[in-house]
Design an enzyme around this catalytic site. Structure first.
Site, PDB file in Angstrom:
ATOM      1  N   HIS A   1       0.810  -1.219   0.000  1.00  0.00           N
ATOM      2  CA  HIS A   1       0.000   0.000   0.000  1.00  0.00           C
ATOM      3  C   HIS A   1       0.847   1.274   0.000  1.00  0.00           C
ATOM      4  O   HIS A   1       0.328   2.357  -0.253  1.00  0.00           O
ATOM      5  CB  HIS A   1      -0.993   0.000   1.174  1.00  0.00           C
ATOM      6  CG  HIS A   1      -0.395   0.215   2.519  1.00  0.00           C
ATOM      7  ND1 HIS A   1      -0.169  -0.799   3.414  1.00  0.00           N
ATOM      8  CD2 HIS A   1       0.016   1.341   3.150  1.00  0.00           C
ATOM      9  CE1 HIS A   1       0.342  -0.317   4.529  1.00  0.00           C
ATOM     10  NE2 HIS A   1       0.481   0.984   4.392  1.00  0.00           N
TER      11      HIS A   1
ATOM     12  N   SER B   1       4.564   2.256   8.019  1.00  0.00           N
ATOM     13  CA  SER B   1       4.243   1.137   7.134  1.00  0.00           C
ATOM     14  C   SER B   1       5.473   0.707   6.342  1.00  0.00           C
ATOM     15  O   SER B   1       6.132   1.530   5.705  1.00  0.00           O
ATOM     16  CB  SER B   1       3.129   1.529   6.167  1.00  0.00           C
ATOM     17  OG  SER B   1       1.920   1.722   6.845  1.00  0.00           O
TER      18      SER B   1
ATOM     19  N   ASP C   1       0.147  -7.649   1.186  1.00  0.00           N
ATOM     20  CA  ASP C   1       0.510  -6.247   1.413  1.00  0.00           C
ATOM     21  C   ASP C   1       2.027  -6.089   1.485  1.00  0.00           C
ATOM     22  O   ASP C   1       2.544  -5.329   2.290  1.00  0.00           O
ATOM     23  CB  ASP C   1      -0.141  -5.689   2.678  1.00  0.00           C
ATOM     24  CG  ASP C   1      -0.037  -4.155   2.752  1.00  0.00           C
ATOM     25  OD1 ASP C   1       0.069  -3.528   1.681  1.00  0.00           O
ATOM     26  OD2 ASP C   1      -0.044  -3.598   3.863  1.00  0.00           O
TER      27      ASP C   1
END
Length: 476
Positions: A115, A220, A145
């Site tokens: 992402h 992230s 992901d």
């Protein structure tokens, strides 16, 4: 040695207690309760070791391998179809994202979250010492992901993090989360492993490490490391009502990270998932009672794909899968996760129960079946499907697009729509639609669809399946 939380908190005390002059005190301590130790009055550290106890040695080791990842892409803004008739053209807007990443190979292979880079076309990796390098995308996998980049710097050697085997992890282990939250720069937070094998919390229904180490936007793709300075997970997401850390963060285990990185380094552009061809449901308390089990555990096999590896190995509906290669299977999500960790051609030892008795099977994981052949085609001409890119459905195609092969009926599926000005876009067709019939003719293959559309008609009646619902529409 792997430090546990109690050991870290009392290193100075242990060093003093283990000296010969304190042997009597050690004997007295062994007779006291643990609560007495917790309630003992606080005191200033009485040794150099106690004063210098710190995470700094771990941070110094791992920080150089944690990087910032900048991704840039161009997005087309949608224009109302009414204004398109008057020549309005969709405008392009540059979109940028910032996340973190981890260098896992000396030749500059970086792992981050999908992402972070999704939709981007250019990538930049910035190291801890502020050096900037362009990078190219090797592999992106939305279901896990995870994404893998390659720094474009031939001959360079980069600091790396060693990946730990997550089988050695325990709830309560100390961990550090390293990344770039809110773009303020590399930041380190500490906590513990709050839980292992968390399922049904992510986009792919995988198995996650839960931690209370603060993870915020920008973290992230960053590193979750143990006290040995080894990568145990890639930080992926948080549960929060405010968007900021609330102490419930999740990381993708290093075992899956390693699998994705190895695929990318081997030249794969997507993660090839092995397939067993069995579908199951999580064993609940009621199911456990009906099967005579003393507690809920495992997955109850509800369906088996004909000719699949599970079918060939002798797995049957009604069997309960309890472990794969000795690892417990707690629910359907953990079953999928354990299969994702396998490579095509690998043989798994499956232990379970059949009719109340133990059963052991050896199942060789294979690539999903590609039957019928894909036969991808783009439909053209004057018909409702003009501009649609279609493909024959098979287990391989279903796995590729993230659909359960058992839930995807055989037929023709729309993979993509060429542009907003095609007939397919104007009538509202969407990627994922399954074509059932056109003008009363059942559509079984892409060749069927192309033939019926080339025949032409003044009036079109089409029936499609969208997310399990049947939709019929008529166009002139």
């Amino acid at each position: 040695m792997k430090l546990r939380a109690p050991a870290y908190l009392s290193i100075a005390a242990l060093l003093v207690a283990c000296s010969p002059s304190h042997s009597q005190d050690a004997q007295k301590f062994s007779g006291t309760g643990f609560n007495d130790t917790l309630n003992a009055p606080s005191k200033v550290p009485d040794s150099a070791v106690g004063m210098k106890t710190s995470f700094a040695p771990v941070v110094k080791t791992v920080a150089p391998a944690v990087v910032n990842v900048y991704a840039k892409g161009v997005a087309r803004q949608q224009v109302d179809p009414f204004w398109q008739m008057f020549g309005a053209v969709p405008r392009q807007q540059v979109q940028q994202s910032l996340g973190s990443g981890v260098i896992v190979r000396k030749d500059g292979i970086v792992v981050t979250n999908n992402h972070v880079i999704e939709g981007a076309t250019t990538f930049m990796v910035v190291t801890n010492d502020r050096r900037e390098y362009p990078a190219k995308l090797l592999l992106a996998d939305p279901r896990t992901d995870l994404a893998v980049l390659q720094i474009d710097q031939k001959g360079a050697s980069f600091p790396t993090l060693e990946m730990d085997d997550d089988r050695n992890l325990e709830v309560g282990d100390l961990v550090l989360a390293i990344g770039n939250p809110f773009g303020v720069g590399q930041t380190v937070t500490n906590g513990i492993i709050s839980a292992l094998d968390r399922t049904e919390v992510g986009p792919g229904g995988g198995s996650y490490i839960q931690t209370d180490a603060a993870i915020n936007p920008g973290n992230s793709g960053g590193a979750l490391v143990d006290m040995n300075g080894r990568l145990i997970g890639v930080n992926s997401m948080i549960l929060s009502g405010s968007g900021s850390s609330s102490g419930v963060g999740f990381a993708i285990p290093s075992a899956l990270v390693k699998r994705v990185v190895e695929s990318a380094a081997g030249g794969a552009t997507h993660l090839q998932r092995p397939w067993l061809g069995a579908k199951g449901d999580t064993v609940t308390s009621d199911i456990a009672k009906s099967l005579g089990m003393d507690r809920p555990a495992g997955v109850l096999v509800s369906d088996i794909y004909a000719g699949s590896p599970a079918d060939q190995a002798g797995l049957k509906t009604g069997d309960v899968i309890l472990t794969i290669d000795g690892q417990p299977i707690n629910d359907a999500a953990s079953l999928r996760y354990r299969i994702d960790l396998m490579s095509v051609g690998q043989t798994a030892v499956v232990d379970g129960m059949r009719n109340g008795k133990p059963v052991t099977l050896r199942i060789k994981a294979q690539a999903p079946s590609n039957s019928p052949p894909r036969d991808e085609r783009t439909i053209d001409g004057k018909n409702p499907f003009a501009g649609a890119h279609v493909v024959n459905l098979s287990p391989a195609v279903a796995e590729e697009i993230g659909v359960d092969p058992f839930d995807a009926p055989k037929g023709v599926m729309v993979l993509s729509i060429d542009s907003a000005r095609t007939f397919a876009a104007s009538v509202g067709l969407r990627p994922g639609d399954i074509v059932k019939s056109v003008n009363g003719k059942v559509i079984s293959t892409t060749a069927d669809l192309e033939a019926v559309t080339k025949a032409g008609a003044r009036r079109w009646q089409i029936t499609i399946m969208r997310r399990g619902q049947i939709i019929t529409a008529t166009f002139s």
